[in-house]
Design a protein around this motif. Structure first.
Motif, PDB file in Angstrom:
ATOM      1  N   ALA A   1      -4.436  70.511   3.194  1.00 12.29           N
ATOM      2  CA  ALA A   1      -3.250  69.944   4.306  1.00 12.29           C
ATOM      3  C   ALA A   1      -3.973  69.417   5.313  1.00 12.29           C
ATOM      4  N   GLU A   2      -5.047  70.082   5.958  1.00  9.62           N
ATOM      5  CA  GLU A   2      -5.875  69.807   7.084  1.00  9.62           C
ATOM      6  C   GLU A   2      -6.555  68.261   6.737  1.00  9.62           C
ATOM      7  N   PHE A   3      -7.285  68.158   5.544  1.00 13.18           N
ATOM      8  CA  PHE A   3      -7.968  67.102   5.367  1.00 13.18           C
ATOM      9  C   PHE A   3      -7.142  65.754   4.604  1.00 13.18           C
ATOM     10  N   GLY A   4      -6.196  66.266   3.788  1.00 12.85           N
ATOM     11  CA  GLY A   4      -5.436  65.330   3.068  1.00 12.85           C
ATOM     12  C   GLY A   4      -4.553  64.372   3.721  1.00 12.85           C
ATOM     13  N   ARG A   5      -3.738  65.051   4.706  1.00 11.45           N
ATOM     14  CA  ARG A   5      -2.728  64.406   5.510  1.00 11.45           C
ATOM     15  C   ARG A   5      -3.354  63.132   6.551  1.00 11.45           C
ATOM     16  N   PRO A   6      -4.506  63.367   7.133  1.00 10.76           N
ATOM     17  CA  PRO A   6      -4.888  61.973   7.496  1.00 10.76           C
ATOM     18  C   PRO A   6      -5.359  60.991   6.631  1.00 10.76           C
ATOM     19  N   VAL A   7      -5.784  61.437   5.496  1.00  5.81           N
ATOM     20  CA  VAL A   7      -5.843  60.470   4.289  1.00  5.81           C
ATOM     21  C   VAL A   7      -4.680  59.735   4.055  1.00  5.81           C
ATOM     22  N   ILE A   8      -3.584  60.383   3.825  1.00  2.00           N
ATOM     23  CA  ILE A   8      -2.151  59.973   3.308  1.00  2.00           C
ATOM     24  C   ILE A   8      -1.918  58.825   4.514  1.00  2.00           C
ATOM     25  N   ARG A   9      -2.055  59.246   5.575  1.00  3.59           N
ATOM     26  CA  ARG A   9      -1.618  58.001   6.845  1.00  3.59           C
ATOM     27  C   ARG A   9      -2.356  57.081   6.540  1.00  3.59           C
ATOM     28  N   ALA A  10      -3.730  57.142   6.263  1.00  8.16           N
ATOM     29  CA  ALA A  10      -4.847  55.782   6.254  1.00  8.16           C
ATOM     30  C   ALA A  10      -4.247  55.016   5.083  1.00  8.16           C
ATOM     31  N   LEU A  11      -4.006  55.456   4.062  1.00  2.22           N
ATOM     32  CA  LEU A  11      -3.650  54.814   2.950  1.00  2.22           C
ATOM     33  C   LEU A  11      -2.286  54.340   2.967  1.00  2.22           C
ATOM     34  N   ALA A  12      -1.211  54.841   3.849  1.00  2.79           N
ATOM     35  CA  ALA A  12       0.024  54.416   3.827  1.00  2.79           C
ATOM     36  C   ALA A  12      -0.253  52.980   4.789  1.00  2.79           C
ATOM     37  N   GLN A  13      -1.099  52.629   5.732  1.00  3.90           N
ATOM     38  CA  GLN A  13      -1.484  51.873   6.403  1.00  3.90           C
ATOM     39  C   GLN A  13      -1.600  50.560   5.539  1.00  3.90           C
ATOM     40  N   ASP A  14      -2.281  50.704   4.498  1.00  4.67           N
ATOM     41  CA  ASP A  14      -2.655  49.639   3.598  1.00  4.67           C
ATOM     42  C   ASP A  14      -1.471  49.330   2.592  1.00  4.67           C
ATOM     43  N   ASP A  15      -0.281  49.813   2.819  1.00  7.26           N
ATOM     44  CA  ASP A  15       0.780  49.601   1.867  1.00  7.26           C
ATOM     45  C   ASP A  15       0.571  49.946   0.520  1.00  7.26           C
ATOM     46  N   HIS A  16      -0.192  50.968   0.033  1.00  2.00           N
ATOM     47  CA  HIS A  16      -0.504  51.175  -1.162  1.00  2.00           C
ATOM     48  C   HIS A  16       0.630  52.107  -1.631  1.00  2.00           C
ATOM     49  N   ASP A  17       0.641  52.387  -2.889  1.00  2.14           N
ATOM     50  CA  ASP A  17       1.829  53.326  -3.736  1.00  2.14           C
ATOM     51  C   ASP A  17       1.120  54.833  -3.547  1.00  2.14           C
ATOM     52  N   VAL A  18       1.501  55.214  -2.396  1.00  2.00           N
ATOM     53  CA  VAL A  18       0.724  56.817  -2.114  1.00  2.00           C
ATOM     54  C   VAL A  18       1.796  58.009  -2.032  1.00  2.00           C
ATOM     55  N   TRP A  19       1.382  58.924  -2.583  1.00  2.00           N
ATOM     56  CA  TRP A  19       2.210  60.205  -3.016  1.00  2.00           C
ATOM     57  C   TRP A  19       1.202  61.383  -2.467  1.00  2.00           C
ATOM     58  N   GLU A  20       1.952  62.219  -1.931  1.00  3.31           N
ATOM     59  CA  GLU A  20       1.382  63.809  -1.886  1.00  3.31           C
ATOM     60  C   GLU A  20       1.697  64.386  -3.124  1.00  3.31           C
TER      61      GLU A  20
END
Length: 357
Positions: A170-189
């Motif tokens: 959670a600590e390291f994964g959530r900032p990565v999720i937010r960054a990927l979402a900025q690029d409009d990728h198909d991103v999932w937790e």
């Protein structure tokens, strides 16, 4: 980007991800060894046991009866906490036929030479998508039916944020999720995928490449490259569906040659890495395409016929030995986690094969 770039600092003393990184524990060869996945949308909350605690036991048994090798995980869209008709994705990484016999009974292959045609096109990986009215529908879905649902073009990027299982995710994964979402990728937790101490951990589908110790910047670079048909090897753990020794061998060849295309390197056979032969392996690989010839390390790092690596059509033989990693690693941050001795595959030699002369 070829060198490994680590994740950021932790606010917690003794975080297992930071301890693993500081010990220089190898990422290579740590991907899951099966390549069929069932990704089931569930908004959460996700308990520590996730799949086993969220889905009814009878549902899981029905799914696994149809495909004992399939891996079932829960996924959710970032920020989405209500779902009316869950999405379900079936992923086949394309390696099932190549390695099915090895993983069916885990016996050593009898062939001492590559067993697959190195010039043949690899089986294309695929994603199929459907929606269900209730989780009970999973009992009757035929995931192997080409008519199930609809093809999903991909790519999909799933990042483990399963904090109830491992807080580092959670600590390291959530900032990565937010960054990927900025690029409009198909991103999932996604729930637990293995290797919690390698957070932030991401899988790129449909091929099933695992990446570890990502930070927001390296995650964006990795995702952009994959969407463009290329692999960033710096944080690559391996491709799911391959034996761990083969994951290490492929990464070694890619790093020596600079080959980055998703299908540039093909594993054609694995000897060893099985019960009765757990400490040694020989992996055969072929180069299907070259994006510019040998890398800077190619000429000096291999014992080839002419001192170069990476030509299309060339075949290689990688010898490996399994050894204890010299430092104990903490397999998680839970109070019950204990230090473990990890066994890693070490490359002993890489040669062009068959040898000429």
């Amino acid at each position: 980007m070829t060198g490994t770039v680590g994740t950021g600092p932790s606010k917690r003393a003794g975080a297992c991800t930071i301890l693993s990184q500081d010990a220089r524990e190898p990422l290579a060869g740590t991907a899951y060894t099966r390549d069929r996945w069932l990704l089931v949308e569930h908004p959460g909350p996700w308990p520590s046991g996730a799949v086993e605690e969220v889905l009814d036991r009878g549902i899981l048994e029905a799914v696994r009866e149809r495909d004992p090798a399939i891996r079932i995980t829960l996924i959710r869209r970032p920020g989405v906490r209500t779902v009316d008709r869950p999405e379900v994705f079936y992923v086949d990484g394309g390696l099932t036929d190549r390695f099915a016999d090895r993983f069916a009974d885990r016996v050593a292959p009898s062939a001492a030479v590559p067993t697959a045609d190195p010039t043949a096109d690899p089986t294309p990986p695929l994603i199929r998508r459907t929606r269900i009215d209730s989780y009970d529908d999973l009992r009757i879905l035929d995931f192997g039916d080409p008519g199930m649902g609809e093809p999903h073009p991909g790519p999909m990027f799933v990042v483990c944020t399963h904090g109830k299982r491992e807080i580092c995710c959670a600590e390291f994964g959530r900032p990565v999720i937010r960054a990927l979402a900025q690029d409009d990728h198909d991103v999932w937790e996604i729930t637990h995928i293995g290797g919690d101490r390698f957070a932030a951990a991401m899988i790129t589908f449909p091929h099933g490449h695992y990446f570890g110790r990502l930070n927001p910047l390296t995650a964006q670079t990795t995702a952009r490259s994959y969407a463009d048909g290329r692999l960033e090897t710096g944080n690559l753990r391996g491709r799911s569906g391959m034996p761990n020794s083969a994951q290490v061998a492929e990464l070694e060849l890619r790093r020596r040659t600079g080959l980055t295309g998703l299908d540039d390197v093909q594993v054609t056979a694995v000897e060893g890495d099985c019960p009765g032969q757990e400490t040694s392996a020989v992996v055969h690989l072929s180069v299907r395409d070259s994006d510019g010839g040998a890398g800077a390390d190619g000429a000096d790092g291999a014992d080839g016929a002419d001192g170069t690596l990476g030509d299309a059509g060339a075949s290689y033989r990688v010898e490996l030995r399994r050894e204890d990693f010299p430092d104990e690693v903490l397999n998680g941050c839970a109070p019950t986690s204990e230090p473990i001795i990890r066994r890693v595959w070490k490359v002993l030699g890489l040669k062009e094969w068959p040898m000429i002369g």
